[in-house]
Design a protein around this motif. Sequence first.
Motif, mmCIF file in Angstrom:
data_model
loop_
_atom_site.group_PDB
_atom_site.id
_atom_site.type_symbol
_atom_site.label_atom_id
_atom_site.label_comp_id
_atom_site.label_asym_id
_atom_site.label_seq_id
_atom_site.Cartn_x
_atom_site.Cartn_y
_atom_site.Cartn_z
ATOM 1 N N LEU A 47 66.153 12.777 -13.662
ATOM 2 C CA LEU A 47 66.794 13.253 -12.422
ATOM 3 C C LEU A 47 68.312 13.065 -12.506
ATOM 4 O O LEU A 47 69.079 13.970 -12.142
ATOM 5 C CB LEU A 47 66.238 12.459 -11.229
ATOM 6 N N ALA A 48 68.734 11.904 -13.003
ATOM 7 C CA ALA A 48 70.181 11.618 -13.077
ATOM 8 C C ALA A 48 70.897 12.604 -13.994
ATOM 9 O O ALA A 48 72.112 12.752 -13.929
ATOM 10 C CB ALA A 48 70.390 10.186 -13.571
ATOM 11 N N ASN A 49 70.126 13.269 -14.870
ATOM 12 C CA ASN A 49 70.720 14.216 -15.820
ATOM 13 C C ASN A 49 70.261 15.648 -15.563
ATOM 14 O O ASN A 49 70.308 16.499 -16.472
ATOM 15 C CB ASN A 49 70.403 13.774 -17.246
ATOM 16 N N ASP A 50 69.780 15.886 -14.322
ATOM 17 C CA ASP A 50 69.416 17.242 -13.892
ATOM 18 C C ASP A 50 68.326 17.888 -14.722
ATOM 19 O O ASP A 50 68.369 19.108 -14.950
ATOM 20 C CB ASP A 50 70.661 18.145 -13.916
ATOM 21 N N VAL A 51 67.392 17.086 -15.205
ATOM 22 C CA VAL A 51 66.250 17.642 -15.952
ATOM 23 C C VAL A 51 65.031 17.554 -15.024
ATOM 24 O O VAL A 51 64.760 16.497 -14.451
ATOM 25 C CB VAL A 51 65.980 16.839 -17.249
ATOM 26 N N ALA A 52 64.321 18.679 -14.895
ATOM 27 C CA ALA A 52 63.211 18.726 -13.930
ATOM 28 C C ALA A 52 62.112 17.739 -14.309
ATOM 29 O O ALA A 52 61.650 17.698 -15.446
ATOM 30 C CB ALA A 52 62.645 20.143 -13.884
ATOM 31 N N SER A 53 61.701 16.937 -13.327
ATOM 32 C CA SER A 53 60.664 15.932 -13.573
ATOM 33 C C SER A 53 59.943 15.639 -12.267
ATOM 34 O O SER A 53 60.488 15.860 -11.185
ATOM 35 C CB SER A 53 61.322 14.650 -14.104
ATOM 36 N N CYS A 54 58.735 15.150 -12.393
ATOM 37 C CA CYS A 54 57.985 14.726 -11.203
ATOM 38 C C CYS A 54 57.255 13.445 -11.583
ATOM 39 O O CYS A 54 56.702 13.350 -12.684
ATOM 40 C CB CYS A 54 57.007 15.835 -10.794
ATOM 41 N N ALA A 55 57.270 12.450 -10.695
ATOM 42 C CA ALA A 55 56.636 11.161 -10.993
ATOM 43 C C ALA A 55 55.401 10.968 -10.126
ATOM 44 O O ALA A 55 55.485 11.126 -8.903
ATOM 45 C CB ALA A 55 57.627 10.031 -10.739
ATOM 46 N N VAL A 56 54.275 10.647 -10.757
ATOM 47 C CA VAL A 56 53.085 10.275 -9.988
ATOM 48 C C VAL A 56 53.121 8.757 -9.829
ATOM 49 O O VAL A 56 53.156 8.015 -10.814
ATOM 50 C CB VAL A 56 51.796 10.731 -10.697
ATOM 51 N N VAL A 57 53.154 8.305 -8.566
ATOM 52 C CA VAL A 57 53.388 6.880 -8.292
ATOM 53 C C VAL A 57 52.352 6.337 -7.295
ATOM 54 O O VAL A 57 52.433 6.629 -6.097
ATOM 55 C CB VAL A 57 54.803 6.649 -7.697
ATOM 56 N N PRO A 58 51.397 5.524 -7.763
ATOM 57 C CA PRO A 58 50.548 4.813 -6.808
ATOM 58 C C PRO A 58 51.362 3.684 -6.169
ATOM 59 O O PRO A 58 52.204 3.087 -6.839
ATOM 60 C CB PRO A 58 49.417 4.235 -7.682
ATOM 61 N N TYR A 59 51.148 3.429 -4.871
ATOM 62 C CA TYR A 59 51.913 2.361 -4.220
ATOM 63 C C TYR A 59 51.053 1.692 -3.157
ATOM 64 O O TYR A 59 50.163 2.309 -2.583
ATOM 65 C CB TYR A 59 53.205 2.920 -3.584
#
Length: 314
Positions: A47-59
């Motif tokens: 994200l900090a480098n403008d590359v598309a990403s998505c995080a799956v995060v259990p919380y």
Amino acid sequence: MILTLTLNPSLDRTIEVSSLDRGTVIRAAAARLDPGGKGVNVSRALLANDVASCAVVPYGGDEGRRLIGLLSAEGLDMVTVPVRGATRSNVTLAEPDGTITKINEPGTALSAAELDTIAEAVLSAAHSADWVVASGSLPPEVPPDVYARLCERFSSAGIHVAVDTSGPALLAALAAGPALVKPNREELAEATGMPITRMGEAVEAAEKLRAAGARAVLASLGADGAILVTDGAVRYGECGVDEPRSTVGAGDAMLAGFLAAGASGERALVEALAWAAAAVGLPGSRMPHPCDIHRDRVLLRPFDPSMPLGATTL
Ligand SMILES: Nc1ncnc2c1ncn2[C@@H]1O[C@H](COP(=O)(O)OP(=O)(O)O)[C@@H](O)[C@H]1O
Ligand SMILES: O=P(O)(O)OC[C@H]1O[C@](O)(COP(=O)(O)O)[C@@H](O)[C@@H]1O
């Protein structure tokens, strides 16, 4: 798009101490809190480098809500999955000479139903993914083949899988043929049973991981840099850091840089080393932005099997 899965995310508290005297009251000089967990950090760096990403995060619990709050404030694209157990907190004690001591909690168990829900979230988010990154330790009672099963599922759908984990979860994942694994020096030694004191041993251990099923191995060697071992090629490089602040998250930044640059060849290794060095120059597990990254400081060198490796760093 690069999809990350972190089954055991964390709140990372970094506490700066002037020295670490066991059995005494230590007054900290400073403290900071970062969102953490290996896949989470890969997504934060992308994200900090403008590359598309998505995080799956259990919380779960108050800590989990805090984690999601911190990640939302960074603007991370996430699929959040509520679970019953509380998200863990990991503590880093940082001394002025750069020595760090990490205490990572085990996390809380995930039920079979929760694991199924997380797997469904990964499968539905993966439709537009080029890479799935399965990263970090497993919480207690999670079957060690969980990353291996994901790997089989995605590899057959033509989606590349990168795995960054340790112990039985790494061994099980290797057998499923991941496109990439990113062990550090300790993980290389543990997975192969080999002492890794010289560059030649690191390459030999990486080749063993390839023989066990990984197609490529990006092995990080702390201050000594990293090797990229693929079919028929061994590449080695390093990148100096003027003022090391924290190595926490350096391996995650390395993996993010490698994937962002196309995940093969010299260019990807240069990017990986530059992002990792930039992370080392930042406090806590802050992820580097473009202004922190200096590719011109990376040195790719011919690999020398007799080169001794320095003391293991975390
Ligand atoms: N003291 C350091 N000086 C320069 N670079 C470092 C230092 N420590 C780590 N790095 C960089 O960060 C990468 C990842 O660090 P490492 O400790 O090997 O992995 P991990 O964070 O996964 O345990 C290294 O391969 C190297 O490129
Ligand atoms: O899942 P594990 O192995 O306990 O590691 C979790 C920790 O690793 C980190 O992701 C940092 O990883 P690296 O230093 O290996 O890049 C922290 O944010 C987190 O506290």
